[in-house]
Motif scaffolding. Structure first.
Motif, short mmCIF file in Angstrom:
data_model
loop_
_atom_site.label_atom_id
_atom_site.label_comp_id
_atom_site.label_asym_id
_atom_site.label_seq_id
_atom_site.Cartn_x
_atom_site.Cartn_y
_atom_site.Cartn_z
N ALA A 84 0.82 -1.21 0.00
CA ALA A 84 0.00 0.00 0.00
C ALA A 84 0.86 1.26 0.00
O ALA A 84 0.58 2.24 -0.70
CB ALA A 84 -0.91 0.00 1.22
N TRP A 85 1.91 1.17 0.77
CA TRP A 85 2.82 2.31 0.90
C TRP A 85 3.44 2.64 -0.46
O TRP A 85 3.44 3.78 -0.93
CB TRP A 85 3.90 1.97 1.93
N LEU A 86 3.95 1.59 -1.07
CA LEU A 86 4.61 1.77 -2.37
C LEU A 86 3.64 2.27 -3.43
O LEU A 86 4.00 3.03 -4.32
CB LEU A 86 5.24 0.45 -2.81
N ARG A 120 9.21 -4.62 -5.89
CA ARG A 120 8.30 -3.50 -6.15
C ARG A 120 9.07 -2.21 -6.43
O ARG A 120 8.69 -1.42 -7.29
CB ARG A 120 7.36 -3.28 -4.96
N VAL A 121 10.15 -2.02 -5.68
CA VAL A 121 10.94 -0.82 -5.88
C VAL A 121 11.55 -0.81 -7.29
O VAL A 121 11.54 0.22 -7.98
CB VAL A 121 12.04 -0.70 -4.81
N THR A 122 12.02 -1.97 -7.69
CA THR A 122 12.57 -2.06 -9.04
C THR A 122 11.51 -1.71 -10.07
O THR A 122 11.75 -0.97 -11.02
CB THR A 122 13.10 -3.49 -9.30
N GLU A 124 13.88 7.05 -8.13
CA GLU A 124 15.14 7.31 -7.44
C GLU A 124 14.95 7.37 -5.92
O GLU A 124 15.72 6.82 -5.15
CB GLU A 124 15.71 8.62 -7.97
N ILE A 125 13.91 8.08 -5.53
CA ILE A 125 13.67 8.24 -4.09
C ILE A 125 13.43 6.88 -3.43
O ILE A 125 13.99 6.56 -2.39
CB ILE A 125 12.46 9.17 -3.84
N TRP A 126 12.62 6.10 -4.08
CA TRP A 126 12.30 4.80 -3.49
C TRP A 126 13.53 3.90 -3.44
O TRP A 126 13.69 3.11 -2.51
CB TRP A 126 11.15 4.13 -4.26
#
Length: 905
Positions: free
Chosen positions: A826-828, A868-870, A875-877
């Motif tokens: 949810a955060w992402l 998920r970040v990928t 950049e921030i994540w």
DNA sequence: ATCCTCCCCTAC
DNA sequence: TAAGGTAGGGGAGGAT
């Protein structure tokens, strides 16, 4: 490059917090297996509240659920408006209460059957206050009200015999009603109508527990631990009352400011009511204030002489046993052994009372009177000692007030007992921005005002320091043990005063010639460990230097449930014994229900009159001089069934083959507990980590010490030990986690690798956590606490598998890891800029997983996160990810000495 | 070595 | 008369 603070604004939490909250509520529903069961069925009991007293069928828990389902209210603690639901009440209690609202549980069940509220008058347990309680024992013992297990097939002879005995209808209770059973019918009936004298009496257990101070102390302690668990689960972690507190403090000292004691990472407060039972009792007896007072059952009347009692014989046996024990330690002490039975007069003597003193006032203590002392001995020391009776309801009430007072300001509370707790005041004091001593003054004043009882508080950098500070502060005082004082302060502390050092250990140390902490500092760690064992040696080594590896525990997880009675046990035959076992099993069962646990291991604890001990005990109905025998069985599947428990206990009893007439105490304990609600199988890797050999190296003393020294930096200065050992070999890859394999989900990775095991010591885990806390010091402002609001939920507590010690501390967030994964998702997906507080929250959670050895779940979680970040390609994540991973890896290194391995780095 | 069981010790 | 309970930590020593 932007400043970190801009990128991760501190105060932007609320939006996400609210969002998280909604999300969590939804998750909560999903995860709540009980949701369906709590749907309102009717409103039959609208406006009705009940309190269940004692053992009932249906059980208190079942009644609670029924009340909820049918619109009523269930109270754990009795209020004035409550109907009291009971099948059986002890006579002493009956004497002291209004019986007009004591109702049988059938009132509830029948009303539900009829779907309307029936007249409770028909179901009154006692129809008339004036008449003697008339209990229908037939009813209580009917098979319909107790599950039968006649179908139970057992092969072992004793077991089947035990079975037969337990399911036998012809129990003692029924005998009492059997008019043809003449021998002591009259006598027994008299007993029934007056006071339950021995365990043969059907009312005995509740009668005894109602009057047992130790039982109350124990139960109250447990319930306040639970209370804190509950408060923490339900709190929103906003503490509006802090504002008033701050104002009050500034009223007494305008300049009050929190001056950080740089040497301490934390400020721990210990708070303890002064001679609790006495203080509570004196609230209504101000005429007795300032006098030597003791709380005891004894009313000062002279005891009668009982035939067969030989106090000298019994007392000498106690002394011999003590002497034998201590002669193992040193040959020197032989005659001058002080024991509990010293200075007790003979029966009928002025100083002959063997009633124990539960609590005594400071005026009495000055004369040498101590808690636990026999009244007779105390009177010798202090002839004008006055006694006051117990007031168990009062203790509960005051204790609640105490806890509620503290809980307005913080929930970082470890409940120790009904009148004592540790509080981590670090954030509270920072938030209030006031001086520690001013804070103490105002807080103690508030407690005094609300409870009418004085208390004392101690402050220090760890729990040991806080506790010793309280000791110094007493009575009715406060003391802040600042870091500059520690060294001198601890030097003069008597070893006896260290927590964990009781009679036996202090005796051992004294035989080595050490009476104070300062003196003990001469001993090397190895020396201490040789004398006292590894753990206790290490503990003492640290304690006598003012250090404490144990951090506060806010969540408690139960590991055993037991009930024992070592008073009034006098059986004439096996039947009476087995009947009592049935009742005690029912007691254990109902406690297990209350805690929602089942267990696999059943232990019988017996106290049996020792060979040379007089048959008639010195203390009336006491256990006398006994041998203690324990025996346990392990079941294949966990249970809380009273019938099974009783059967197993009877079976154990038969194997021991002890004459029931010699029994003086019986206890039943259940261990290897599992939670009823969610007996999930653990992930295979987690099991693997806990039980397989991974690292053959035992925990190094130096590791523990160096960690400790980090925690107590002020001492590190005088005693420098570098902590580098803990952080060695950061590049070594974990044999489990770094072997070549794809990072698939836990269960699929077969635990084929054999080597390496994380250090087993719980101490290490805890201390490492403290180090990590320091390491990972994020901004632990209220926002993180707020996050816990939404995240810390009951379901998690229930799913915890109890026996794993690593799970004792669940870390900052008590969330189930799958819930955390959903939160991460949810955060992402929230499309918002990540906040620093949220990042800290997540990394803290993950670091806790490392500390708790939840590596398989953590692995899944992190891989999910990385994937998920990928995908987000932001950049921030990415930086958020790096930030979190860095902290996790630091923790990994501290705990395992290795990093967690991931595929692409 | 490590695990399991039976204790002992301590605390309130 | 008297109400000597209860939970957790840990050590000793045997079984594996």
């Amino acid at each position: 490059m932007r400043r970190r603070d801009e990128k991760f604004p501190e105060n932007g939490f609320e939006a996400w917090g609210g969002y998280m909250h909604a999300k969590v509520s939804k998750l909560k529903e999903q995860f709540s297996s009980k949701a369906a069961a709590e749907i309102r069925v009717s409103n039959i009991f609208n406006g009705i509240s009940i309190f269940v007293n004692g053992f009932t069928i249906p059980s208190a828990d079942e009644l609670k659920e029924l009340m909820v389902q049918h619109g009523g209210v269930y109270h754990t603690y009795q209020t004035n408006d409550d109907f009291i639901i009971a099948s059986n009440l002890p006579d002493t209690k009956v004497k002291n209460m209004s019986l007009s609202k004591v109702v049988k549980p059938e009132w509830i069940t029948d009303s539900i059957k009829c779907n309307c509220l029936l007249d409770y008058n028909i179901y009154l347990l006692y129809s008339n206050k004036r008449t003697q309680p008339k209990l229908n024992f037939n009813r209580l013992n009917k098979t319909e009200s107790t599950p039968n297990f006649e179908n139970d097939n057992t092969t072992v002879y004793e077991e089947s015999k035990a079975n037969a005995i337990i399911s036998d209808e012809n129990t003692n209770n029924n005998q009492l009603l059997d008019t043809n059973h003449k021998p002591n019918k009259l006598q027994q009936e008299t007993k029934q109508c007056n006071i339950a004298k021995t365990a043969v009496d059907p009312n005995f257990i509740s009668e005894f527990y109602n009057n047992s101070r130790l039982h109350h102390i124990s139960q109250l302690g447990a319930s306040f631990k639970q209370y804190i668990n509950d408060l923490r689960d339900e709190s929103n972690y906003l503490f509006p009352a802090r504002v008033h507190l701050s104002e009050k403090i500034r009223f007494i000292n305008k300049q009050s400011t929190y001056s950080i004691n740089f040497e301490y990472n934390k400020i721990i407060m210990h708070i303890d009511m002064d001679c609790f039972f006495v203080s509570v009792g004196l609230r209504s007896r101000s005429d007795l204030k300032g006098k030597p007072i003791a709380v005891t059952h004894s009313k000062g009347g002279q005891s009668q002489k009982r035939p067969g009692v030989d106090r000298n014989v019994e007392f000498n046996l106690y002394k011999q046993r003590q002497a034998a024990k201590w002669s193992k330690v040193s040959e020197t002490s032989e005659n001058n052994i002080e024991t509990r039975v010293d200075n007790i007069g003979d029966e009928g003597d002025k100083f002959g009372s063997m009633s124990e003193i539960a609590s005594c006032s400071y005026e009495a203590r000055e004369k040498g009177v101590k808690n636990g002392m026999f009244m007779g001995a105390a009177l010798r020391l202090c002839p004008d000692l006055q006694t006051i009776p117990y007031d168990f309801d009062g203790y509960k009430e005051v204790a609640y007030t105490l806890y509620n007072t503290i809980a307005q300001y913080t929930l970082d509370i470890e409940a120790v007992s009904c009148d004592e707790m540790y509080v981590d005041c670090t954030t509270l004091l920072k938030d209030l921005n006031v001086d520690v001593v001013d804070f103490a003054t105002v807080l103690r004043e508030e407690i005094k005002e609300k409870t009418g009882c004085p208390c004392s508080t101690g402050f220090g950098g760890n729990r040991l320091q806080a506790r010793l500070a309280t000791k110094k502060a007493k009575p009715n005082g406060q003391f802040f043990l600042t870091s500059d004082l520690v060294e001198d302060f601890i030097f003069n502390i008597s070893l006896k005063d260290l927590p964990g050092v009781g009679r036996q250990i202090s005796q051992k140390l004294e035989s080595l010639g050490h009476y104070t902490c300062g003196s003990l500092q001469q001993l090397t760690l190895a020396h201490l460990q040789k004398y006292l064992g590894n753990k206790i040696g290490l503990q003492l080594f640290n304690q006598c230097r003012g250090r404490d590896l144990n951090s506060l525990t806010f969540h408690v997880v139960r590991k055993s449930v037991s009930a024992e009675v070592n008073y009034g046990i006098r059986f004439e035959n096996n039947e009476q014994c087995y009947n009592f076992i049935k009742q005690l099993s029912a007691e254990v069962h109902s406690r297990m229900e209350q805690f929602k646990v089942v267990g696999k291991c059943i232990t019988l604890k017996l106290m049996v009159r020792a060979k040379d001990a007089p048959v008639e005990t010195a203390k009336f109905m006491g256990h006398g001089y006994c041998d203690v025998i324990n025996k346990s069985v392990s079941l294949t599947s966990p249970t809380s069934d009273p019938q099974i428990i009783a059967k197993e206990i009877v079976s154990l009893c038969m194997k021991l083959n002890i004459d029931p007439r010699e029994m003086r105490g019986i206890g039943i304990q259940i261990t290897k507990l599992e939670s009823v609600n969610n007996r999930q199988t653990k992930g295979s890797l987690s099991k693997f980590i806990v039980s397989e050999k991974i690292n053959n190296k035992p925990v190094k003393k130096e590791d523990l010490m160096s960690i400790n020294d980090m925690q107590n930096s002020h001492i590190a200065k005088t005693n420098p030990v570098t902590p580098k050992k803990v952080f060695q070999s950061p590049n070594m890859r974990s044999p489990i986690l770094s072997s070549k394999r794809s990072p698939t989900i836990g269960p699929k990775r077969s635990p084929s690798r054999k080597r390496g095991r994380p250090p087993k010591s719980l101490k290490l885990e805890q201390s490492t956590k403290s180090v990590m806390d320091k390491f990972l010091q994020g901004n632990s402002s209220n926002t993180i606490l707020q996050a816990k609001v939404s995240m810390e939920k009951k379901e998690i507590k229930q799913e915890t598998v109890i026996e794993t010690p690593a799970k004792k501390e669940k870390g900052l967030l008590g969330l189930h890891w799958e819930q955390t994964r959903e939160l991460l998702r949810a955060w992402l997906d929230s499309n918002q800029t990540p906040k620093l507080c949220d990042i800290n929250m997540i990394s803290d959670y993950m670091c806790d997983m490392v500390i708790n050895k939840n590596i398989d779940k953590l692995y899944i979680l992190i891989n999910f996160f990385r994937r998920r970040v990928t995908e987000l390609n932001d950049e921030i994540w990415s930086e958020v990810q790096n930030c979190i991973l860095e902290k996790v890896q630091n923790t990994m290194i501290a705990v395992y000495g290795k990093k967690l391995w991931f595929e692409s780095n």
